[in-house]
Scaffold this active site. Structure first.
Site, PDB file in Angstrom:
ATOM      1  N   HIS A   1      22.428 -32.096 -15.882  1.00  7.13           N
ATOM      2  CA  HIS A   1      21.809 -33.153 -16.684  1.00  7.13           C
ATOM      3  C   HIS A   1      20.706 -32.569 -17.556  1.00  7.13           C
ATOM      4  O   HIS A   1      19.614 -32.242 -17.086  1.00  7.13           O
ATOM      5  CB  HIS A   1      21.214 -34.236 -15.779  1.00  7.13           C
ATOM      6  CG  HIS A   1      20.771 -35.457 -16.516  1.00  7.13           C
ATOM      7  ND1 HIS A   1      21.372 -36.683 -16.358  1.00  7.13           N
ATOM      8  CD2 HIS A   1      19.792 -35.657 -17.418  1.00  7.13           C
ATOM      9  CE1 HIS A   1      20.782 -37.575 -17.130  1.00  7.13           C
ATOM     10  NE2 HIS A   1      19.800 -36.957 -17.794  1.00  7.13           N
TER      11      HIS A   1
ATOM     12  N   HIS B   1      19.329 -32.624 -22.035  1.00  9.16           N
ATOM     13  CA  HIS B   1      19.476 -33.199 -23.376  1.00  9.16           C
ATOM     14  C   HIS B   1      19.244 -32.079 -24.392  1.00  9.16           C
ATOM     15  O   HIS B   1      18.133 -31.902 -24.899  1.00  9.16           O
ATOM     16  CB  HIS B   1      18.477 -34.342 -23.589  1.00  9.16           C
ATOM     17  CG  HIS B   1      18.725 -35.527 -22.714  1.00  9.16           C
ATOM     18  ND1 HIS B   1      19.290 -36.686 -23.188  1.00  9.16           N
ATOM     19  CD2 HIS B   1      18.493 -35.728 -21.390  1.00  9.16           C
ATOM     20  CE1 HIS B   1      19.396 -37.566 -22.200  1.00  9.16           C
ATOM     21  NE2 HIS B   1      18.908 -36.992 -21.093  1.00  9.16           N
TER      22      HIS B   1
ATOM     23  N   GLN C   1      21.241 -43.534 -26.468  1.00  8.35           N
ATOM     24  CA  GLN C   1      19.826 -43.561 -26.115  1.00  8.35           C
ATOM     25  C   GLN C   1      19.173 -44.918 -26.365  1.00  8.35           C
ATOM     26  O   GLN C   1      18.316 -45.358 -25.599  1.00  8.35           O
ATOM     27  CB  GLN C   1      19.077 -42.482 -26.898  1.00  8.35           C
ATOM     28  CG  GLN C   1      17.571 -42.436 -26.659  1.00  8.35           C
ATOM     29  CD  GLN C   1      17.200 -41.920 -25.290  1.00  8.35           C
ATOM     30  OE1 GLN C   1      17.211 -40.727 -25.062  1.00  8.35           O
ATOM     31  NE2 GLN C   1      16.868 -42.817 -24.373  1.00  8.35           N
TER      32      GLN C   1
ATOM     33  N   HIS D   1      22.846 -43.088 -17.444  1.00  7.40           N
ATOM     34  CA  HIS D   1      21.424 -43.206 -17.130  1.00  7.40           C
ATOM     35  C   HIS D   1      21.252 -44.594 -16.511  1.00  7.40           C
ATOM     36  O   HIS D   1      21.327 -45.603 -17.214  1.00  7.40           O
ATOM     37  CB  HIS D   1      20.578 -43.107 -18.396  1.00  7.40           C
ATOM     38  CG  HIS D   1      20.401 -41.714 -18.913  1.00  7.40           C
ATOM     39  ND1 HIS D   1      21.452 -40.910 -19.281  1.00  7.40           N
ATOM     40  CD2 HIS D   1      19.267 -40.986 -19.146  1.00  7.40           C
ATOM     41  CE1 HIS D   1      20.978 -39.750 -19.710  1.00  7.40           C
ATOM     42  NE2 HIS D   1      19.658 -39.765 -19.636  1.00  7.40           N
TER      43      HIS D   1
ATOM     44  N   GLU E   1      16.668 -46.120 -14.691  1.00  7.72           N
ATOM     45  CA  GLU E   1      15.581 -45.145 -14.804  1.00  7.72           C
ATOM     46  C   GLU E   1      14.289 -45.896 -15.123  1.00  7.72           C
ATOM     47  O   GLU E   1      13.757 -45.862 -16.226  1.00  7.72           O
ATOM     48  CB  GLU E   1      15.885 -44.103 -15.889  1.00  7.72           C
ATOM     49  CG  GLU E   1      14.893 -42.946 -15.867  1.00  7.72           C
ATOM     50  CD  GLU E   1      15.125 -41.930 -16.972  1.00  7.72           C
ATOM     51  OE1 GLU E   1      14.418 -40.908 -16.983  1.00  7.72           O
ATOM     52  OE2 GLU E   1      16.015 -42.145 -17.823  1.00  7.72           O
TER      53      GLU E   1
ATOM     54  N   ASP F   1      16.889 -32.036 -16.925  1.00  6.13           N
ATOM     55  CA  ASP F   1      16.725 -33.163 -17.832  1.00  6.13           C
ATOM     56  C   ASP F   1      16.182 -32.736 -19.185  1.00  6.13           C
ATOM     57  O   ASP F   1      16.831 -32.901 -20.210  1.00  6.13           O
ATOM     58  CB  ASP F   1      15.841 -34.244 -17.218  1.00  6.13           C
ATOM     59  CG  ASP F   1      16.057 -35.617 -17.854  1.00  6.13           C
ATOM     60  OD1 ASP F   1      16.876 -35.728 -18.793  1.00  6.13           O
ATOM     61  OD2 ASP F   1      15.421 -36.582 -17.414  1.00  6.13           O
TER      62      ASP F   1
END
Length: 412
Positions: A56, A58, A151, A209, A212, A308
């Site tokens: 995981h 980005h 996102q 996701h 969170e 992350d």
């Protein structure tokens, strides 16, 4: 090429591993320590493991912290705002340059399999198109899975569903989601149903996701798990973060765990990021803002750890070393007990490979790809205790990376 004097997890004694081109040809017990020839890699009685896995990250956002503004509150939601601003000045080449630089960092720390979430809430899909090119360009370093990650939401973002469909058509391997960020609960549920249908129809994996947030009423995990259960897709589905679980009461969580086990889904926790971003609205006592990693693991479900972010609007630190996240995660998740430490590398190797659905493309077994690491310690516990490193990374039967540990000269 042979790897000699190797220790293997779960197997007593020393072993020799014979590599034939790009495959593991044989794994043979050694009765004694062998002297290395010029064609041998000497593990020096330390562990040899399959490559580390980053489940995981980005990559499209890495190395952008402070551009154009810093996340001053340290919250998840300000991070999303800062990233929305950064997207306005992002270009195809900018994304590729930063992603390649970050991938070099990951490879230098023994990571050979990466799942990256790529923002597709962009009418031009700039980041996705760039990352599809990067995926092909870095095959000699890593295997890269791309998640179509909305996102700013699927239902809450203009043309969100169509962008997800287009992202898959352009080459995304995994369908993502962010139901807790949608404008309403109904939209969150709708987004989960949509993304699951899209993945089932196209044969993609799923990585959402999910919850969170510190909000104990954010309960999209049960929606995702039930969708995975009824569709029989659990092994192909991942719930990332699930930090709201740290705020659920035990009565609800007891019921939830029954469903989670029935569903067979995977979990990713990013403990260093979560403990930084969550709990920001609390006074004292402050919540830890991390999902129930130890409880998920001890219930027999699959959970792994990821980085992350690396120097982005959500997290200002990071250097690609997933062992750093493992050590911190074991502290944060209350997993420094004897049994946890004896098998802690599972959280960045086998469990992560299962999450990425790597199957027979991963692992130290005869016939599998000759991708492996020579480590600096003889077992899991010593790797964490000594803050060890991957010393040699072998990919497709060839040495990809060597590290020389720093040395201390004692003068008195």
């Amino acid at each position: 090429m042979n790897i000699i004097n190797a220790r293997l997890r779960g197997k007593p004694g020393l072993h020799r591993i014979r590599l034939d081109a790009e495959r593991i040809a044989a794994i043979e017990p050694q009765a004694e320590v062998l002297a290395a020839s010029t064609d041998d890699l000497d593990a020096k009685q330390n562990l040899v493991v399959a490559p580390f896995v980053e489940p995981h990250i980005h990559l499209d956002a890495t190395l952008t912290a402070g551009e154009p503004k810093w996340n001053m509150s340290g919250t998840l939601f300000e991070g999303i705002e800062r990233w929305a601003e950064r997207k306005e000045i992002t270009t195809h080449e900018d994304i590729k340059h930063r992603a390649r630089k970050t991938i070099d960092m990951l490879a230098d720390h023994g990571i050979q399999h990466v799942r990256t979430h790529v923002d597709v809430t962009d009418p031009k899909l700039t980041a996705l198109k760039a990352m599809v090119e990067v995926r092909d360009e870095v095959r000699h370093l890593i295997d890269l899975q791309i998640v179509a990650f909305p996102q700013e939401g699927i239902e809450s973002y203009a043309n969100g569903r169509a962008l997800m469909e287009q992202a898959v058509a352009l080459g995304a391997d995994v369908v993502g989601g962010i139901p807790h960020f949608e404008n309403t609960r109904d939209q969150g549920v709708s987004s989960v149903k949509f993304l699951m249908e899209l993945a089932e129809r196209t044969g993609c994996l799923v990585d959402v996701h999910c919850d969170e947030t510190d909000d104990p009423q954010s309960r999209f995990l049960e929606v995702l798990a039930e969708e995975a259960r009824v569709r029989g897709m659990g092994a192909r589905v991942t719930a990332s973060h699930t930090t709201a679980m740290g705020s659920y009461d035990n009565a609800y969580c007891y019921k939830l765990f029954r469903l989670l086990k029935l569903s067979g889904i995977n979990f990713v926790s990013c403990p260093t990021e979560s403990i930084h971003l969550q709990g920001r609205f609390d006074s004292y006592p402050k919540r830890r803002g991390v999902t129930r990693v130890a409880e998920i693991d001890r219930a027999g479900m699959n959970v792994c750890l990821g980085q992350d972010s690396i120097v982005d609007p959500w997290y200002p630190l990071g250097n690609g070393n997933i062992l750093r996240v493992l050590e911190a995660g074991l502290h944060i998740c209350h997993m420094l007990g004897y049994e946890d430490l004896q098998r802690c590398l599972d959280l960045i190797t086998d469990n992560s490979a299962r999450t990425l659905n790597l199957g027979e493309r991963y692992g130290i077994e005869v016939g599998r790809p000759a991708n492996l690491l020579l480590l600096s310690a003889p077992d899991d516990y010593e790797m964490v205790r000594s803050q060890g490193h991957a010393l040699v990374s072998v990919r497709h039967g060839k040495v990809l990376m060597r590290r020389t540990p720093s040395q201390v000269e004692r003068l008195a």
